[in-house]
Scaffold this active site. Sequence first.
Site, PDB file in Angstrom:
ATOM      1  N   GLY A  83     100.424 -32.584   2.232  1.00 19.36           N
ATOM      2  CA  GLY A  83      99.684 -32.756   0.987  1.00 19.36           C
ATOM      3  C   GLY A  83      99.545 -34.201   0.551  1.00 19.36           C
ATOM      4  O   GLY A  83      99.685 -35.144   1.336  1.00 19.36           O
ATOM      5  N   CYS A  84      99.281 -34.370  -0.748  1.00 16.91           N
ATOM      6  CA  CYS A  84      98.928 -35.682  -1.288  1.00 16.91           C
ATOM      7  C   CYS A  84     100.061 -36.699  -1.217  1.00 16.91           C
ATOM      8  O   CYS A  84      99.810 -37.902  -1.256  1.00 16.91           O
ATOM      9  CB  CYS A  84      98.473 -35.535  -2.734  1.00 16.91           C
ATOM     10  N   ASN A  85     101.297 -36.244  -1.125  1.00 15.35           N
ATOM     11  CA  ASN A  85     102.429 -37.165  -1.042  1.00 15.35           C
ATOM     12  C   ASN A  85     102.628 -37.719   0.363  1.00 15.35           C
ATOM     13  O   ASN A  85     103.380 -38.672   0.568  1.00 15.35           O
ATOM     14  CB  ASN A  85     103.724 -36.473  -1.471  1.00 15.35           C
ATOM     15  N   ALA A  86     101.953 -37.157   1.369  1.00 13.43           N
ATOM     16  CA  ALA A  86     102.317 -37.373   2.774  1.00 13.43           C
ATOM     17  C   ALA A  86     102.113 -38.794   3.274  1.00 13.43           C
ATOM     18  O   ALA A  86     102.725 -39.196   4.260  1.00 13.43           O
ATOM     19  CB  ALA A  86     101.545 -36.406   3.668  1.00 13.43           C
TER      20      ALA A  86
END
Length: 383
Positions: free
Chosen positions: A165-168
Amino acid sequence: MTTDTAAPELLTEEHVPAARHAGAPGFLTPFAPRIVGVGTAAAGTVYSQPDVLDAFGITDPKIRSVFLNSAIDTRHLTVPDPDEDGVRVPEPQGDLLDKHKRLTIEMGTEALRACLKRAGAELSDLRHLCCVTTTGFLTPGLSARLIRELGIDRHCSRSDIVGMGCNAGLNALNVVSGWSAAHPGELAVVLCAEACSAAYAFDSTMRTAVVNSLFGDGAGAVALMSGPDAGPPGAVEGPHVLKFASCIIPEALDAMRYDWDRDLDRFSFFLDPQVPYVVGAHAEIVIDRLLTGTGLRRSDIKHWLVHSGGKKVIDSVIVNLGLTRHDLRHTVGVLRDYGNVSSGSFLFSYERLLDEHVTRPGEYGVLMTMGPGSTIETALVQW
Protein backbone atom coordinates in the site's frame (compact mmCIF):
# COMPACT_ATOMS: atom_id res chain seq x y z
CA MET A 1 3.82 -2.75 17.98
CA THR A 2 6.76 -0.63 16.88
CA THR A 3 10.02 -1.43 15.19
CA ASP A 4 12.97 0.65 14.17
CA THR A 5 16.40 0.27 12.63
CA ALA A 6 19.21 2.77 12.88
CA ALA A 7 22.26 3.38 10.77
CA PRO A 8 25.46 4.44 12.54
CA GLU A 9 26.48 8.08 12.67
CA LEU A 10 28.09 9.44 9.54
CA LEU A 11 31.70 8.32 9.55
CA THR A 12 34.71 9.28 7.53
CA GLU A 13 37.25 6.81 6.15
CA GLU A 14 39.59 7.21 9.09
CA HIS A 15 36.84 5.97 11.41
CA VAL A 16 36.31 2.72 9.53
CA PRO A 17 38.67 0.45 11.49
CA ALA A 18 37.43 1.75 14.83
CA ALA A 19 33.80 1.33 13.82
CA ARG A 20 34.35 -2.23 12.68
CA HIS A 21 36.29 -3.06 15.82
CA ALA A 22 33.53 -1.63 17.99
CA GLY A 23 30.83 -3.51 16.10
CA ALA A 24 28.94 -0.36 15.10
CA PRO A 25 25.16 -0.96 15.31
CA GLY A 26 22.86 -1.00 12.31
CA PHE A 27 24.27 -1.46 8.82
CA LEU A 28 27.30 -3.65 8.20
CA THR A 29 29.31 -0.81 6.65
CA PRO A 30 30.09 2.47 8.39
CA PHE A 31 28.72 4.53 5.50
CA ALA A 32 25.12 5.70 5.71
CA PRO A 33 23.48 5.56 2.27
CA ARG A 34 22.83 8.86 0.53
CA ILE A 35 19.97 9.80 -1.76
CA VAL A 36 21.63 10.81 -5.03
CA GLY A 37 18.67 11.23 -7.38
CA VAL A 38 14.90 11.37 -7.71
CA GLY A 39 12.47 11.30 -10.62
CA THR A 40 8.70 11.22 -11.06
CA ALA A 41 6.20 10.57 -13.83
CA ALA A 42 2.44 10.52 -14.32
CA ALA A 43 0.31 8.84 -16.96
CA GLY A 44 -2.99 9.28 -18.68
CA THR A 45 -5.17 12.37 -19.08
CA VAL A 46 -5.25 15.25 -16.62
CA TYR A 47 -8.74 15.54 -15.11
CA SER A 48 -10.14 18.14 -12.76
CA GLN A 49 -12.58 16.87 -10.14
CA PRO A 50 -15.58 18.34 -12.05
CA ASP A 51 -14.22 16.62 -15.18
CA VAL A 52 -14.39 13.23 -13.46
CA LEU A 53 -17.90 13.88 -12.15
CA ASP A 54 -19.07 14.85 -15.63
CA ALA A 55 -17.27 11.96 -17.34
CA PHE A 56 -19.12 9.41 -15.23
CA GLY A 57 -22.40 11.30 -14.98
CA ILE A 58 -22.28 11.54 -11.19
CA THR A 59 -25.19 13.67 -9.93
CA ASP A 60 -25.61 12.51 -6.30
CA PRO A 61 -25.01 15.67 -4.19
CA LYS A 62 -23.26 13.76 -1.41
CA ILE A 63 -20.83 12.07 -3.78
CA ARG A 64 -20.19 15.31 -5.67
CA SER A 65 -19.39 16.97 -2.36
CA VAL A 66 -16.73 14.33 -1.62
CA PHE A 67 -15.00 15.13 -4.92
CA LEU A 68 -15.32 18.90 -4.73
CA ASN A 69 -14.12 19.21 -1.13
CA SER A 70 -11.05 16.97 -1.48
CA ALA A 71 -8.40 19.75 -1.79
CA ILE A 72 -7.53 18.17 -5.16
CA ASP A 73 -7.56 20.25 -8.33
CA THR A 74 -6.24 17.76 -10.88
CA ARG A 75 -5.22 14.11 -11.21
CA HIS A 76 -3.73 11.93 -13.94
CA LEU A 77 -6.17 9.13 -14.77
CA THR A 78 -6.53 6.47 -17.44
CA VAL A 79 -10.23 5.71 -17.58
CA PRO A 80 -12.25 3.82 -20.24
CA ASP A 81 -13.39 5.74 -23.30
CA PRO A 82 -17.15 6.35 -23.62
CA ASP A 83 -19.09 3.91 -25.77
CA GLU A 84 -21.43 4.88 -28.61
CA ASP A 85 -24.01 5.99 -26.04
CA GLY A 86 -21.50 8.16 -24.20
CA VAL A 87 -21.28 5.75 -21.25
CA ARG A 88 -17.95 4.71 -19.75
CA VAL A 89 -18.39 1.01 -19.10
CA PRO A 90 -16.32 -0.43 -16.21
CA GLU A 91 -13.51 -2.71 -17.36
CA PRO A 92 -13.38 -6.37 -16.29
CA GLN A 93 -10.62 -7.40 -13.89
CA GLY A 94 -8.50 -8.93 -16.65
CA ASP A 95 -8.44 -5.62 -18.56
CA LEU A 96 -7.56 -3.77 -15.36
CA LEU A 97 -4.58 -6.06 -14.80
CA ASP A 98 -3.44 -5.42 -18.38
CA LYS A 99 -3.78 -1.68 -17.74
CA HIS A 100 -1.71 -1.99 -14.58
CA LYS A 101 1.08 -3.76 -16.43
CA ARG A 102 1.13 -1.24 -19.28
CA LEU A 103 0.96 1.88 -17.11
CA THR A 104 3.48 0.78 -14.49
CA ILE A 105 6.00 -0.08 -17.20
CA GLU A 106 5.40 3.25 -18.99
CA MET A 107 5.46 5.42 -15.88
CA GLY A 108 8.18 3.36 -14.25
CA THR A 109 10.44 3.76 -17.24
CA GLU A 110 9.96 7.53 -17.32
CA ALA A 111 10.50 7.96 -13.57
CA LEU A 112 13.56 5.69 -13.57
CA ARG A 113 15.19 7.55 -16.46
CA ALA A 114 14.47 10.93 -14.80
CA CYS A 115 15.93 9.68 -11.52
CA LEU A 116 19.12 8.40 -13.15
CA LYS A 117 19.52 11.63 -15.11
CA ARG A 118 19.31 13.65 -11.92
CA ALA A 119 21.81 11.30 -10.33
CA GLY A 120 24.21 11.74 -13.25
CA ALA A 121 24.02 8.00 -13.89
CA GLU A 122 23.11 5.62 -16.71
CA LEU A 123 21.06 2.44 -16.82
CA SER A 124 24.35 0.55 -17.06
CA ASP A 125 25.30 1.88 -13.60
CA LEU A 126 22.31 0.26 -11.91
CA ARG A 127 23.17 -2.61 -9.56
CA HIS A 128 19.92 -3.11 -7.62
CA LEU A 129 16.33 -2.33 -8.65
CA CYS A 130 13.49 -2.55 -6.15
CA CYS A 131 9.97 -2.07 -7.54
CA VAL A 132 6.94 -1.23 -5.40
CA THR A 133 3.30 -1.51 -6.47
CA THR A 134 -0.10 -2.29 -4.98
CA THR A 135 -2.51 -1.54 -7.82
CA GLY A 136 -2.07 -4.84 -9.64
CA PHE A 137 -0.27 -8.17 -9.59
CA LEU A 138 2.50 -9.32 -11.93
CA THR A 139 4.55 -12.50 -12.03
CA PRO A 140 7.30 -12.08 -13.16
CA GLY A 141 7.36 -8.80 -11.28
CA LEU A 142 7.79 -5.25 -12.51
CA SER A 143 11.55 -5.33 -11.85
CA ALA A 144 12.09 -8.25 -14.24
CA ARG A 145 9.93 -6.65 -16.91
CA LEU A 146 11.80 -3.35 -16.70
CA ILE A 147 15.16 -5.11 -16.89
CA ARG A 148 14.00 -6.76 -20.12
CA GLU A 149 12.28 -3.68 -21.57
CA LEU A 150 15.19 -1.31 -20.88
CA GLY A 151 18.08 -3.67 -21.51
CA ILE A 152 19.38 -3.35 -17.96
CA ASP A 153 22.28 -5.66 -17.10
CA ARG A 154 20.86 -9.13 -16.46
CA HIS A 155 23.11 -9.41 -13.41
CA CYS A 156 21.38 -6.44 -11.72
CA SER A 157 19.91 -7.71 -8.46
CA ARG A 158 16.26 -6.95 -7.90
CA SER A 159 13.36 -7.10 -5.48
CA ASP A 160 9.63 -6.48 -5.70
CA ILE A 161 7.39 -5.24 -2.89
CA VAL A 162 3.75 -5.93 -3.75
CA GLY A 163 0.56 -5.19 -1.86
CA MET A 164 1.85 -3.13 1.09
CA GLY A 165 0.00 0.00 0.00
CA CYS A 166 0.77 3.69 0.31
CA ASN A 167 3.37 3.22 3.06
CA ALA A 168 5.46 0.79 0.98
CA GLY A 169 7.87 3.34 -0.49
CA LEU A 170 9.55 3.77 2.88
CA ASN A 171 9.46 0.03 3.57
CA ALA A 172 11.41 -0.38 0.33
CA LEU A 173 13.78 2.49 1.16
CA ASN A 174 14.55 0.79 4.47
CA VAL A 175 15.40 -2.52 2.81
CA VAL A 176 17.38 -0.99 -0.06
CA SER A 177 19.29 1.27 2.35
CA GLY A 178 20.56 -1.92 3.93
CA TRP A 179 21.57 -3.29 0.53
CA SER A 180 23.28 -0.01 -0.32
CA ALA A 181 25.24 0.09 2.93
CA ALA A 182 26.45 -3.45 2.26
CA HIS A 183 27.51 -2.53 -1.31
CA PRO A 184 29.37 0.79 -1.07
CA GLY A 185 29.90 2.57 -4.34
CA GLU A 186 27.10 0.66 -6.12
CA LEU A 187 23.90 2.35 -7.32
CA ALA A 188 20.47 1.18 -6.14
CA VAL A 189 17.03 2.50 -7.09
CA VAL A 190 13.64 2.21 -5.41
CA LEU A 191 10.85 2.62 -7.96
CA CYS A 192 7.23 3.09 -6.87
CA ALA A 193 4.76 2.71 -9.75
CA GLU A 194 1.03 2.88 -9.04
CA ALA A 195 -1.65 2.67 -11.75
CA CYS A 196 -4.54 3.62 -9.51
CA SER A 197 -6.84 3.79 -12.56
CA ALA A 198 -6.39 0.02 -12.76
CA ALA A 199 -7.90 -0.36 -9.30
CA TYR A 200 -11.04 1.73 -9.68
CA ALA A 201 -14.52 0.30 -9.22
CA PHE A 202 -17.32 2.53 -10.48
CA ASP A 203 -20.69 2.27 -8.80
CA SER A 204 -23.00 4.57 -6.89
CA THR A 205 -21.76 3.79 -3.38
CA MET A 206 -20.02 6.13 -0.98
CA ARG A 207 -17.32 3.48 -0.48
CA THR A 208 -16.07 3.82 -4.05
CA ALA A 209 -16.76 7.56 -4.14
CA VAL A 210 -14.15 8.22 -1.46
CA VAL A 211 -11.55 6.18 -3.35
CA ASN A 212 -12.46 7.50 -6.80
CA SER A 213 -12.18 11.10 -5.58
CA LEU A 214 -8.67 10.63 -4.23
CA PHE A 215 -6.24 8.47 -6.21
CA GLY A 216 -4.26 9.23 -9.35
CA ASP A 217 -1.71 7.47 -11.57
CA GLY A 218 1.95 8.18 -10.82
CA ALA A 219 5.45 6.78 -10.33
CA GLY A 220 8.44 7.96 -8.34
CA ALA A 221 12.03 6.71 -8.22
CA VAL A 222 14.83 7.42 -5.78
CA ALA A 223 18.51 6.46 -6.17
CA LEU A 224 20.81 5.51 -3.29
CA MET A 225 24.55 5.01 -2.91
CA SER A 226 26.81 4.56 0.10
CA GLY A 227 30.51 5.10 0.59
CA PRO A 228 32.86 8.00 1.32
CA ASP A 229 32.22 9.48 -2.14
CA ALA A 230 28.60 8.40 -2.58
CA GLY A 231 27.10 9.46 -5.85
CA PRO A 232 28.13 9.50 -9.50
CA PRO A 233 29.86 12.64 -10.79
CA GLY A 234 27.31 15.42 -11.22
CA ALA A 235 24.73 13.89 -8.88
CA VAL A 236 22.40 16.29 -7.10
CA GLU A 237 23.44 16.65 -3.46
CA GLY A 238 20.95 14.74 -1.35
CA PRO A 239 20.62 13.71 2.29
CA HIS A 240 22.06 10.70 4.06
CA VAL A 241 19.50 8.20 5.35
CA LEU A 242 20.15 7.79 9.06
CA LYS A 243 17.33 5.87 10.71
CA PHE A 244 13.88 4.31 10.27
CA ALA A 245 10.96 3.76 12.64
CA SER A 246 7.57 2.20 12.04
CA CYS A 247 4.32 1.64 13.89
CA ILE A 248 1.59 -0.81 12.97
CA ILE A 249 -1.88 -0.39 14.46
CA PRO A 250 -3.30 -3.95 14.50
CA GLU A 251 -6.71 -2.90 15.76
CA ALA A 252 -7.10 -0.89 12.53
CA LEU A 253 -6.05 -3.78 10.29
CA ASP A 254 -9.13 -3.52 8.06
CA ALA A 255 -9.34 0.28 7.95
CA MET A 256 -7.42 0.45 4.66
CA ARG A 257 -7.58 -2.50 2.32
CA TYR A 258 -7.63 -3.63 -1.31
CA ASP A 259 -9.64 -6.80 -1.57
CA TRP A 260 -12.12 -8.68 -3.74
CA ASP A 261 -15.54 -7.08 -4.14
CA ARG A 262 -17.93 -9.95 -4.84
CA ASP A 263 -20.71 -7.61 -5.97
CA LEU A 264 -18.53 -5.89 -8.58
CA ASP A 265 -16.50 -9.02 -9.38
CA ARG A 266 -13.18 -7.21 -9.11
CA PHE A 267 -10.66 -5.91 -6.59
CA SER A 268 -11.66 -2.70 -4.86
CA PHE A 269 -10.11 -0.24 -2.41
CA PHE A 270 -11.73 0.48 0.93
CA LEU A 271 -10.88 3.42 3.20
CA ASP A 272 -12.53 3.73 6.59
CA PRO A 273 -13.65 7.32 7.35
CA GLN A 274 -11.76 7.12 10.65
CA VAL A 275 -8.39 6.55 8.94
CA PRO A 276 -7.19 10.18 9.23
CA TYR A 277 -7.84 10.27 12.95
CA VAL A 278 -6.26 6.87 13.59
CA VAL A 279 -3.13 7.93 11.68
CA GLY A 280 -2.98 11.29 13.41
CA ALA A 281 -3.34 9.77 16.86
CA HIS A 282 -0.28 7.56 16.27
CA ALA A 283 1.90 10.03 14.38
CA GLU A 284 3.43 11.48 17.53
CA ILE A 285 4.26 8.01 18.86
CA VAL A 286 6.28 6.94 15.84
CA ILE A 287 8.05 10.31 15.43
CA ASP A 288 9.14 10.19 19.07
CA ARG A 289 10.42 6.66 18.43
CA LEU A 290 12.31 7.86 15.36
CA LEU A 291 14.05 10.65 17.28
CA THR A 292 14.82 8.58 20.39
CA GLY A 293 18.57 8.36 20.91
CA THR A 294 19.39 11.04 18.36
CA GLY A 295 19.39 14.02 20.69
CA LEU A 296 16.95 15.72 18.33
CA ARG A 297 13.60 17.32 19.07
CA ARG A 298 10.77 17.83 16.63
CA SER A 299 11.69 21.50 16.45
CA ASP A 300 15.12 20.47 15.07
CA ILE A 301 13.51 18.96 11.96
CA LYS A 302 13.73 21.49 9.14
CA HIS A 303 12.01 19.55 6.36
CA TRP A 304 8.88 17.40 6.55
CA LEU A 305 7.92 15.18 3.59
CA VAL A 306 4.64 13.40 4.31
CA HIS A 307 2.51 11.11 2.14
CA SER A 308 -0.30 13.02 0.43
CA GLY A 309 -2.93 10.66 1.79
CA GLY A 310 -5.81 13.13 1.66
CA LYS A 311 -6.90 16.46 3.09
CA LYS A 312 -8.04 15.06 6.44
CA VAL A 313 -4.89 12.94 6.79
CA ILE A 314 -2.69 15.99 6.22
CA ASP A 315 -4.72 18.11 8.64
CA SER A 316 -4.55 15.39 11.28
CA VAL A 317 -0.76 15.07 11.00
CA ILE A 318 -0.36 18.86 11.21
CA VAL A 319 -2.46 19.05 14.37
CA ASN A 320 -0.95 16.04 16.14
CA LEU A 321 2.69 16.94 15.38
CA GLY A 322 2.29 20.68 15.92
CA LEU A 323 3.34 21.52 12.37
CA THR A 324 2.25 24.30 10.02
CA ARG A 325 0.81 24.11 6.52
CA HIS A 326 4.07 25.64 5.35
CA ASP A 327 5.91 22.65 6.85
CA LEU A 328 3.78 20.37 4.68
CA ARG A 329 3.54 22.68 1.65
CA HIS A 330 5.00 20.05 -0.67
CA THR A 331 2.56 17.40 0.53
CA VAL A 332 -0.36 19.81 0.11
CA GLY A 333 0.86 20.78 -3.37
CA VAL A 334 1.24 17.18 -4.53
CA LEU A 335 -2.27 16.34 -3.32
CA ARG A 336 -3.63 19.39 -5.14
CA ASP A 337 -1.90 18.63 -8.45
CA TYR A 338 -1.83 14.81 -8.54
CA GLY A 339 -4.12 13.49 -5.84
CA ASN A 340 -2.89 10.51 -3.85
CA VAL A 341 -0.45 8.56 -6.05
CA SER A 342 -0.02 5.92 -3.35
CA SER A 343 3.47 4.62 -2.52
CA GLY A 344 5.35 7.19 -4.61
CA SER A 345 3.64 10.28 -3.19
CA PHE A 346 6.45 11.22 -0.80
CA LEU A 347 8.94 11.18 -3.69
CA PHE A 348 6.86 13.78 -5.54
CA SER A 349 7.15 15.93 -2.39
CA TYR A 350 10.89 15.29 -2.09
CA GLU A 351 11.41 16.34 -5.71
CA ARG A 352 9.59 19.60 -5.05
CA LEU A 353 11.75 20.28 -2.01
CA LEU A 354 14.91 19.78 -4.08
CA ASP A 355 13.61 22.12 -6.76
CA GLU A 356 13.24 24.89 -4.15
CA HIS A 357 17.02 24.78 -3.45
CA VAL A 358 16.42 25.63 0.22
CA THR A 359 18.16 22.72 1.97
CA ARG A 360 21.45 23.41 3.74
CA PRO A 361 24.22 21.06 4.93
CA GLY A 362 23.53 19.70 8.40
CA GLU A 363 19.75 20.15 8.23
CA TYR A 364 17.49 17.23 9.19
CA GLY A 365 14.37 15.99 7.47
CA VAL A 366 11.66 13.44 8.21
CA LEU A 367 9.93 11.29 5.61
CA MET A 368 6.55 9.84 6.61
CA THR A 369 4.18 7.48 4.82
CA MET A 370 1.06 5.68 5.98
CA GLY A 371 -1.06 2.88 4.62
CA PRO A 372 -2.75 -0.50 5.21
CA GLY A 373 -1.97 -2.33 8.38
CA SER A 374 -2.72 0.33 9.50
CA THR A 375 0.91 1.40 9.32
CA ILE A 376 3.01 4.53 9.67
CA GLU A 377 6.57 4.46 8.31
CA THR A 378 9.18 7.14 8.95
CA ALA A 379 12.79 7.90 8.07
CA LEU A 380 15.26 10.45 9.42
CA VAL A 381 17.61 12.05 6.87
CA GLN A 382 20.37 14.66 7.05
CA TRP A 383 21.83 16.90 4.38
